[in-house]
Design a protein around this motif. Sequence first.
Motif, PDB file in Angstrom:
ATOM      1  N   UNK A  19       0.850  -1.209   0.000  1.00 24.37           N
ATOM      2  CA  UNK A  19       0.000   0.000   0.000  1.00 24.37           C
ATOM      3  C   UNK A  19       0.884   1.257   0.000  1.00 24.37           C
ATOM      4  N   UNK A  20       0.508   2.232  -0.824  1.00 20.19           N
ATOM      5  CA  UNK A  20       1.311   3.449  -0.971  1.00 20.19           C
ATOM      6  C   UNK A  20       0.461   4.678  -0.703  1.00 20.19           C
ATOM      7  N   UNK A  21       1.099   5.709  -0.189  1.00 16.35           N
ATOM      8  CA  UNK A  21       0.482   7.006   0.048  1.00 16.35           C
ATOM      9  C   UNK A  21       1.358   8.052  -0.635  1.00 16.35           C
ATOM     10  N   UNK A  22       0.753   8.875  -1.467  1.00 14.65           N
ATOM     11  CA  UNK A  22       1.482   9.988  -2.089  1.00 14.65           C
ATOM     12  C   UNK A  22       1.371  11.184  -1.145  1.00 14.65           C
ATOM     13  N   UNK A  23       2.510  11.752  -0.775  1.00 14.45           N
ATOM     14  CA  UNK A  23       2.551  12.918   0.096  1.00 14.45           C
ATOM     15  C   UNK A  23       3.086  14.081  -0.729  1.00 14.45           C
ATOM     16  N   UNK A  24       2.331  15.189  -0.750  1.00  8.05           N
ATOM     17  CA  UNK A  24       2.684  16.316  -1.606  1.00  8.05           C
ATOM     18  C   UNK A  24       2.753  17.594  -0.769  1.00  8.05           C
ATOM     19  N   UNK A  25       3.905  18.258  -0.846  1.00  6.29           N
ATOM     20  CA  UNK A  25       4.074  19.549  -0.188  1.00  6.29           C
ATOM     21  C   UNK A  25       4.044  20.613  -1.275  1.00  6.29           C
ATOM     22  N   UNK A  26       2.999  21.409  -1.304  1.00  8.70           N
ATOM     23  CA  UNK A  26       2.858  22.466  -2.306  1.00  8.70           C
ATOM     24  C   UNK A  26       3.706  23.670  -1.926  1.00  8.70           C
ATOM     25  N   UNK A  27       4.267  24.329  -2.935  1.00  6.67           N
ATOM     26  CA  UNK A  27       5.055  25.528  -2.706  1.00  6.67           C
ATOM     27  C   UNK A  27       6.456  25.270  -2.185  1.00  6.67           C
ATOM     28  N   UNK A  28       6.907  24.024  -2.239  1.00  7.76           N
ATOM     29  CA  UNK A  28       8.239  23.679  -1.724  1.00  7.76           C
ATOM     30  C   UNK A  28       8.979  22.875  -2.775  1.00  7.76           C
TER      31      UNK A  28
END
Length: 119
Positions: A70-79
Amino acid sequence: MADATAGNGSLQQQGHGVKDLPARGRAECYGFVDSVTHQPPSPQPFFSALVVDHVQTGSPAAGGARKPNPRLRVIWLGRDRVPGIKAGVEVHLKGMVTEVEGLPAMFNPRYEILSTQEH
């Protein structure tokens, strides 16, 4: 109160892994950064990582395929980078879960680095 790490050395195995995330809503989980994606410079930078329940090493058993993790995409916007986030790091994440391109995702979650792998 009992120590959550007693006997297994990892909090993420206590029912708060990526596989336990709801389809949508506020959640928290523990996992390992499997990979990170660096984007070329752009007007809307973002940094993303794939988090899994456990790091798979080696090859699958003879005659059998590896089970999907199982995978989770983690996204930090503006970085364009996030300090301490790199492959092999164990993290604790808190944020809102949604779905992006068929994968559960968290945007700009709170995070805590729990451990790093020695190379």
